[in-house]
Design a protein around this motif. Structure first.
Motif, PDB file in Angstrom:
ATOM      1  N   GLU A 199       0.780  -1.447  -0.024  1.00  0.00           N
ATOM      2  CA  GLU A 199       0.104   0.092   0.046  1.00  0.00           C
ATOM      3  C   GLU A 199       0.995   1.430  -0.241  1.00  0.00           C
ATOM      4  N   ASP A 200       2.045   1.297   1.040  1.00  0.00           N
ATOM      5  CA  ASP A 200       2.802   2.232   0.861  1.00  0.00           C
ATOM      6  C   ASP A 200       4.262   2.056   1.207  1.00  0.00           C
ATOM      7  N   GLN A 244       2.019  -6.515  -5.652  1.00  0.00           N
ATOM      8  CA  GLN A 244       1.305  -5.646  -6.281  1.00  0.00           C
ATOM      9  C   GLN A 244       1.327  -4.319  -5.806  1.00  0.00           C
ATOM     10  N   LEU A 245       1.100  -3.204  -6.433  1.00  0.00           N
ATOM     11  CA  LEU A 245       0.985  -1.714  -5.908  1.00  0.00           C
ATOM     12  C   LEU A 245       0.483  -1.040  -6.712  1.00  0.00           C
ATOM     13  N   SER A 246       0.148   0.357  -6.536  1.00  0.00           N
ATOM     14  CA  SER A 246      -0.711   1.391  -7.335  1.00  0.00           C
ATOM     15  C   SER A 246       0.754   2.576  -7.243  1.00  0.00           C
ATOM     16  N   VAL A 247       0.603   3.240  -8.551  1.00  0.00           N
ATOM     17  CA  VAL A 247       1.315   4.280  -8.472  1.00  0.00           C
ATOM     18  C   VAL A 247       0.502   5.475  -9.327  1.00  0.00           C
ATOM     19  N   LEU A 248       0.965   6.546  -9.071  1.00  0.00           N
ATOM     20  CA  LEU A 248       0.418   7.692  -9.627  1.00  0.00           C
ATOM     21  C   LEU A 248       0.914   8.141 -11.068  1.00  0.00           C
TER      22      LEU A 248
END
Lengths: 173, 173
Positions: free
Chosen positions: A91-92, A125-129
Motif C-alpha cells: 500500500e505504501d 502488487q502496488l499502485s502508482v500515480l
C-alpha cells in the motif's frame, strides 16, 4: 549508511503516522489523510490486523534533523487472485527525503517480497500515480509490469454516499 | 426470478471454480487460471483465510442448462488505506449469462457493501478492464469513481522471476 529493517510494533505508530502524512504531501493530497496513530495501532496491532508494516531504522548518530531514527516504512497486506492465488499488496513505500539514495527503499521493497514469498504469495502488487515517473521507472527497472498500460485495468472506488447507498440496497436474508 | 445470496462454504468451491473459469473466458484470458477448487478450499476456508465469498443460488426448478443452482459469486477480501482506514476489495463479481438481468449482480454487489460496512470499511474497491464498458457503466451508474481516469492511478505487478529477484535481494536480518 547503515540501516536496519524490522517488523513495526505498536510503538512505531506515531512515526508511521508522521510519514504517512509526509507521503501524502509528496502525492499532493495531504488533506486526504484521516487516519490517526491511535487508529493505526487499533487496525494493525490487534487481533486480525488489517495490515502488516516494516520500518527502516538508522542508528542514533544518524538521526534526522527532526530527531527521528525511524526513517522509512513499507505497509502491506495480503490479497487474493482467483487466477493465481495469494498475493501481497504494497500500500505504501516511503523513505524520508534526506535518507534517499542509500538503498533503504529497495531494501524495504525486497523485504516485502521476501515476506510475501514465505506466505506463498505469487505476486507483489502496488499502485502508482501517472505523473510519478521516478517511482514508475524504479519499479519498471526492477521488472514490474504496468497493468494499466499493458492490459487496461482501471481502479474503481465506492465511498461515502455511494457506498452507503449500495449497502442500504442489499437484499435481506 | 427468486434467488438467495449466502456466504459460500467449502462445498461451493467446485461451483466457484467453474465460474472463475467462465469469468476468465469472458475477460479473454482463460489460460491465466491456475487455481483449482482444492486450492480455493485451502485458501478461503481454513484458518486465516485469504478471502471471503458470497454465492447466489436459485431454486432447483430454475437450475441452469448444465444443472447448476449456484449461478453467481462475489469474492472479496479486506484491504487498508493509510489515509482512510479499512476497505473491502471486490476481486470478482460474476453472474452466469443466462441469469443476468434479474438483479443478481446488483444484489451481490450491495451485499458485499453491506458486509464491508459492518466491518467498518469506508471504501469498496475493484478493478475493471478498459474495454469492459458494460461493467464500467454499471459501476459508474451506481456512483463509483474511476480513479485511473480521475487521479491517474496505475496498477503495478511483480510476479515470477521479477518477484524472485526482489526476494533474493532482501537485506539479511
Amino acid at each position: 549508511m547503515h540501516f536496519r529493517i524490522r517488523a513495526a510494533t505498536k510503538e512505531d505508530c506515531k512515526d508511521i503516522s508522521r510519514m504517512i502524512m509526509e507521503l501524502a504531501v509528496y502525492e499532493k493530497m495531504p488533506d486526504q489523510v484521516k487516519i490517526s496513530h491511535e487508529e493505526l495501532e487499533r487496525d494493525g496491532f490487534s487481533q486480525n490486523p488489517f495490515f502488516e508494516c516494516l520500518v527502516a531504522e538508522v542508528p542514533e548518530e544518524h538521526k534526522s534533523e527532526g530527531g527521528f531514527t525511524v526513517v522509512g516504512y513499507a505497509l502491506y497486506f495480503y490479497t487474493y487472485s482467483t487466477w493465481k492465488g495469494p498475493s501481497v499488496y504494497l500500500e505504501d513505500l516511503y523513505v524520508m527525503p534526506e535518507y534517499r539514495g542509500n538503498g533503504i527503499g529497495k531494501g524495504l521493497l525486497c523485504k516485502v517480497a521476501e515476506v510475501g514469498k514465505k506466505k506463498q504469495c505469487v505476486r507483489l502488487q502496488l499502485s502508482v500515480l501517472n505523473w510519478n515517473t521516478p517511482s514508475r521507472d524504479f519499479y519498471a527497472a526492477k521488472g514490474a509490469q504496468d497493468l494499466t498500460v499493458s492490459e487496461g485495468w482501471h481502479f474503481i472506488r465506492f465511498e461515502g454516499q455511494s457506498l452507503d447507498d449500495l449497502a442500504n440496497e442489499a437484499p435481506k436474508d
